[in-house]
Design an enzyme around this catalytic site. Structure first.
Site, PDB file in Angstrom:
ATOM      1  N   LYS A  18       6.200  -0.869 -13.803  1.00 20.57           N
ATOM      2  CA  LYS A  18       6.888  -1.305 -12.585  1.00 20.57           C
ATOM      3  C   LYS A  18       7.810  -0.200 -12.062  1.00 20.57           C
ATOM      4  CE  LYS A  18       4.946  -5.056 -11.826  1.00 20.57           C
ATOM      5  NZ  LYS A  18       4.269  -5.340 -10.547  1.00 20.57           N
TER       6      LYS A  18
ATOM      7  N   SER B 172      10.459  -5.583 -10.662  1.00 18.55           N
ATOM      8  CA  SER B 172      10.994  -6.506 -11.663  1.00 18.55           C
ATOM      9  C   SER B 172      12.363  -6.042 -12.135  1.00 18.55           C
ATOM     10  CB  SER B 172      10.028  -6.522 -12.848  1.00 18.55           C
ATOM     11  OG  SER B 172      10.651  -7.063 -13.985  1.00 18.55           O
TER      12      SER B 172
ATOM     13  N   TYR C 157       5.335  -2.749 -19.797  1.00 18.85           N
ATOM     14  CA  TYR C 157       5.311  -3.463 -18.518  1.00 18.85           C
ATOM     15  C   TYR C 157       6.404  -2.910 -17.591  1.00 18.85           C
ATOM     16  CZ  TYR C 157       6.420  -7.047 -15.114  1.00 18.85           C
ATOM     17  OH  TYR C 157       6.717  -7.687 -13.946  1.00 18.85           O
TER      18      TYR C 157
END
Ligand code: UDP
Length: 335
Positions: free
Chosen positions: A153, A125, A149
């Site tokens: 990643k 991402s 988050y």
């Protein structure tokens, strides 16, 4: 015809990639726990592909299930979509995010190692750029994270780098998605959040249908021309095509790559709202709300490397993204 395992293959990006893979002559096998995918996705895929894809129902955290899957299939490459992805929720539940996103990746890689499958396309991402200093962002920009988050990643990417350095048989296509939106041109598959959407376009879609009264614009005092956050929105069908190119490169060269998948063009929240209004034929209401914790002002890809290495170029416009989303939403309501 190569067999490709798609973890999270019934989800939003996984299902579109499943279609693109089948159209490119590959055989997709889906592993999904349907925690954030609709039950009727396999039927919808069957409608699009002419036959039902093989679906295994279960979690990437289930090592036994993975062992059985790899033992009974000759998997050429894995595409790993299965993960939690809501930035806001990750701020409240960092441990759940680490368990699913990092634990899931580790369980999958262990099963792959046992089965001697060494090629994987990884859904990363733009969040791994943290608070970017340069816009548009090239792949060699410094990395960081602004929320749990993004941390999962980035940590996943770093694990893959260490693994690739430890054994030359591993090859990873690390794809840093910017903001995937829109739906398949057929209107048969699209994004379908179970709860109130966290992401901008699905939220706007529910304002357009009247299910939600207005969009809350999270901050209008960012250092951007209209004060609202800027993102690089990429049509999910372009993104799916990028996955096929990444897979083909991995299979052809045996070499890994790390690439941005974006358009190179940033759009503000208000620009997206106006474009969606054009797609659905009315001006959509909004209110200005406080900034959302964990958000960064601007993310926009430098798409040069993906163009050079894979020949990848996002072709579809913001109006295409909104029109396809609206087609999917209205078609599904009619079903
Ligand atoms: N956004 C917003 N209202 C919403 C959802 C999102 O104003 O209900 C904004 C958000 O602050 C960001 C942009 O829209 O600037 C994209 O947010 P999204 O959650 O879709 O993607 P992110 O880039 O955060 O992963």
């Amino acid at each position: 015809m190569a067999t490709i395992l798609l973890t999270g293959g019934a989800g939003y990006i996984g299902s579109h990639t499943c279609v693109a893979l089948a159209q490119a002559g590959h055989r997709p096998v889906i592993l999904d726990d349907f925690s954030n995918a609709a039950e009727d996705v396999p039927d919808r895929l069957a409608h699009l592909l002419g036959s039902t894809p093989e679906v295994w129902r279960g979690s990437v955290l289930d090592a036994e299930l993975l062992a059985r899957l790899f033992a009974t299939h000759d998997i050429a490459v894995v595409m790993h979509f299965a993960a939690l992805k809501a930035v806001g929720v990750s701020m409240q539940r960092p441990l759940d995010y680490a368990r699913t996103n990092l634990g899931g990746l580790m369980t999958l890689l262990e099963a792959m190692r046992t089965a001697s499958v060494h090629r994987l396309v990884y859904s990363s991402s733009a969040m791994v750029y943290g608070l970017p200093e340069t816009i548009p962002i090239p792949e060699d920009a410094p990395t960081g994270f602004a929320n749990p988050y993004g941390y999962t990643k980035l940590a996943g990417e770093q694990l893959l780098e260490q693994l690739a350095a430890s054994d030359p048989r591993w090859a990873f296509g690390i794809l840093r998605y910017f903001n995937p939106v829109g739906a398949h041109a057929s209107g048969l598959i699209g994004e379908d959040p179970a709860d109130i959407p966290n992401n901008l376009m699905p939220y706007i879609a529910r304002v357009a249908t009247g299910e939600l009264p207005h969009l809350q614009v999270f901050g209008d005092d960012y250092p951007t021309p209209d004060g609202t956050g800027i993102r690089d929105y990429i049509h999910v069908e372009d993104l799916a095509e990028g996955h096929v190119l990444s897979l083909q490169s991995l299979m052809r060269t045996g070499q890994g790559h790390l690439l941005n998948l974006g358009t190179g063009q940033g759009r503000s929240v208000l620009e997206v709202l106006a474009a969606y209004g054009r797609a659905c034929g009315r001006t959509l209401p909004h209110v200005i709300a406080p900034r959302r914790p964990g958000d960064v002002p601007i993310l926009c890809a430098d798409p040069t490397r993906a163009a050079e290495l894979l020949g990848f170029r996002a072709r579809r416009s913001l109006d295409d993204m909104c029109a396809s989303s609206w087609r999917w939403i209205t078609r599904r309501q009619g079903d």
